[in-house]
Design an enzyme around this catalytic site. Sequence first.
Site, PDB file in Angstrom:
ATOM      1  N   GLY A 231      13.228  17.126  -1.242  1.00 46.25           N
ATOM      2  CA  GLY A 231      11.773  17.123  -1.376  1.00 46.25           C
ATOM      3  C   GLY A 231      11.092  17.063  -2.706  1.00 46.25           C
ATOM      4  O   GLY A 231       9.641  17.389  -3.017  1.00 46.25           O
ATOM      5  N   CYS A 342      -3.441  -5.089  14.286  1.00 48.86           N
ATOM      6  CA  CYS A 342      -4.585  -5.016  15.490  1.00 48.86           C
ATOM      7  C   CYS A 342      -4.595  -3.490  15.847  1.00 48.86           C
ATOM      8  O   CYS A 342      -4.656  -3.204  16.981  1.00 48.86           O
ATOM      9  CB  CYS A 342      -4.283  -5.828  16.679  1.00 48.86           C
ATOM     10  SG  CYS A 342      -5.508  -6.749  17.092  1.00 48.86           S
ATOM     11  N   GLU A 343      -5.132  -2.666  14.648  1.00 47.08           N
ATOM     12  CA  GLU A 343      -5.551  -1.239  14.789  1.00 47.08           C
ATOM     13  C   GLU A 343      -6.456  -0.806  13.982  1.00 47.08           C
ATOM     14  O   GLU A 343      -6.170  -1.087  12.594  1.00 47.08           O
ATOM     15  CB  GLU A 343      -3.958  -0.459  14.695  1.00 47.08           C
ATOM     16  CG  GLU A 343      -3.079  -1.039  15.811  1.00 47.08           C
ATOM     17  CD  GLU A 343      -2.308   0.401  16.335  1.00 47.08           C
ATOM     18  OE1 GLU A 343      -2.906   1.765  16.254  1.00 47.08           O
ATOM     19  OE2 GLU A 343      -1.470   0.180  17.103  1.00 47.08           O
ATOM     20  N   TYR A 371      10.615   5.601   1.870  1.00 49.83           N
ATOM     21  CA  TYR A 371       9.887   5.439   2.984  1.00 49.83           C
ATOM     22  C   TYR A 371       8.952   4.339   3.093  1.00 49.83           C
ATOM     23  O   TYR A 371       7.767   4.411   3.979  1.00 49.83           O
ATOM     24  CB  TYR A 371       9.214   6.765   3.373  1.00 49.83           C
ATOM     25  CG  TYR A 371      10.169   8.060   3.173  1.00 49.83           C
ATOM     26  CD1 TYR A 371      10.901   8.345   4.155  1.00 49.83           C
ATOM     27  CD2 TYR A 371       9.982   8.880   2.256  1.00 49.83           C
ATOM     28  CE1 TYR A 371      12.131   9.435   3.880  1.00 49.83           C
ATOM     29  CE2 TYR A 371      10.791   9.854   1.827  1.00 49.83           C
ATOM     30  CZ  TYR A 371      11.977  10.164   2.764  1.00 49.83           C
ATOM     31  OH  TYR A 371      12.976  11.113   2.509  1.00 49.83           O
TER      32      TYR A 371
HETATM   33  C1  LIG Z   1      14.168  13.834   4.421  1.00 49.50           C
HETATM   34  C2  LIG Z   1      15.458  14.591   3.796  1.00 49.50           C
HETATM   35  C3  LIG Z   1      15.773  14.826   2.667  1.00 49.50           C
HETATM   36  C4  LIG Z   1      14.928  14.006   1.482  1.00 49.50           C
HETATM   37  O1  LIG Z   1      13.726  14.485   1.561  1.00 49.50           O
HETATM   38  P1  LIG Z   1      12.659  13.683   0.222  1.00 49.50           P
HETATM   39  O2  LIG Z   1      11.427  14.388   0.579  1.00 49.50           O
HETATM   40  O3  LIG Z   1      12.555  12.280   0.047  1.00 49.50           O
HETATM   41  O4  LIG Z   1      13.118  14.493  -0.984  1.00 49.50           O
HETATM   42  C5  LIG Z   1      16.683  15.594   2.257  1.00 49.50           C
HETATM   43  N1  LIG Z   1      17.337  16.466   3.160  1.00 49.50           N
HETATM   44  C6  LIG Z   1      16.932  16.478   4.435  1.00 49.50           C
HETATM   45  C7  LIG Z   1      17.618  17.093   5.441  1.00 49.50           C
HETATM   46  C8  LIG Z   1      15.942  15.439   4.818  1.00 49.50           C
HETATM   47  O5  LIG Z   1      15.748  15.443   6.065  1.00 49.50           O
END
Ligand SMILES: *Cc1c(COP(=O)(O)O)cnc(C)c1O
Length: 417
Positions: A231, A342-343, A371
């Site tokens: 995260g 097309c959205e 992502y």
């Molecule tokens: C998606 C995810 C991550 C990575 O998240 P980031 O925000 O890209 O760092 C880490 N652990 C789990 C379990 C996830 O689902």
Amino acid sequence: MAKINTKVTDQTDFFQGNDPKALAEKYGTPLYVYNERILRERCRDIKNLVTYPNFSVNYSTKANNNLAFLEIVQEEGLNVDAMSPGEAHLEMMAGFRPEQIFYISNNVSKDEMQYFIDHNIIMSVDSLSQLEQYGQLNPGGKIAARFNGGVGAGHHEKVVTAGKKTKFGINPEYIPEFKEILKKYALKLVGINQHIGSLFMDGDKYIEGVKAILEIAKQFDDLEFVDFGGGFGIPYKKLEDQARLDIADMGEKLSKVMFDFAEEYGKQITFKVEPGRYISAECSVLLGTVHSIKQNNIHKFAGTDIGFNVLIRPAMYDSHHDIEVYNNADETEEITVVGNICESGDIIAHDRVLPKMTEGDVIGVLDAGAYGYSMSSNYNCRLRPAEVLIRENGDVVLTRKRDTFEDLTRNLISIKK
Ligand SMILES: *Cc1c(COP(=O)(O)O)cnc(C)c1O
């Protein structure tokens, strides 16, 4: 004021002497361009996060699963998380050994569990129901489990993955039943993990989450690891000089928490983190071509080939990505940048002040490495883009070919005789 056309990529020397217009010409657009030097720097940032010795950085492959990309991450000495057998397969292809992979499951079939048992990859379950099924399949085996420590964070409610509302993890009040199931199948709990959510810019929230999972860890003897999750955020608003996550401050606080816990627990257990975006986002620029400019009522639109099949984050999470325009325009104007799908939701950027564009201009969507390709699709029967890598010496190599019509049709079976 400095010209905004190429401000960010100039600062990071992203293209290393390559002209983005020439790359667009040679490889076509849309095109994901990666910079190897920046990728390696991000890997090292996190590898050197703490001074605690038993520390593992598990890159979360779901953010970007390009093979060459994974090979670099492997060379940098990171480990990996997998979210599916497919990811684990790719990781092994990139050179990761089974013990470097940690499988984090969510509502999976027994067949899928069996794949990981057969490959000697440790997996984490995230419900009592799945623990029971794992026990039936692999009695006496090693297992990890995902807990919900109650602290969640993230940039959008779709990516907050702990706290009261989430489908993820086991709530601590079920620990007695959880231990019963471990005993019933003689399972060894080797680790516990969590993931509070995606894209926090405040390290203190993460530390709060870490403390919560460590309280849960204390209720188990003889763990080999505790995994704090990913995260770690990156600044998407670089044109506004958004501040970076303070990694140094966070690392210092984390180190202290780790040393203190190890002392109390009586064992120098391993601590893991699982960054995805932090490793992969900033080493990529997505190039696209402007095909039309038009005024519809109050909005002026630049129509490009970057549909949400190529980059879905703005449409899915209302995410902001900075945009550069590789022309020499001195004037700016307010414009909405859209794709070719097309959205009506096919919008990359709403009402942005950008250098004045004309048909044929090449634009770059910044921080596109997380992502981006990994969530791309063939929606509208569009071909998924190619990917190229700028090596450390500035050479450019193709690392994924653009889809062809064959890729669109390979699994189809006609019923016409
Ligand atoms: C998606 C995810 C991550 C990575 O998240 P980031 O925000 O890209 O760092 C880490 N652990 C789990 C379990 C996830 O689902």
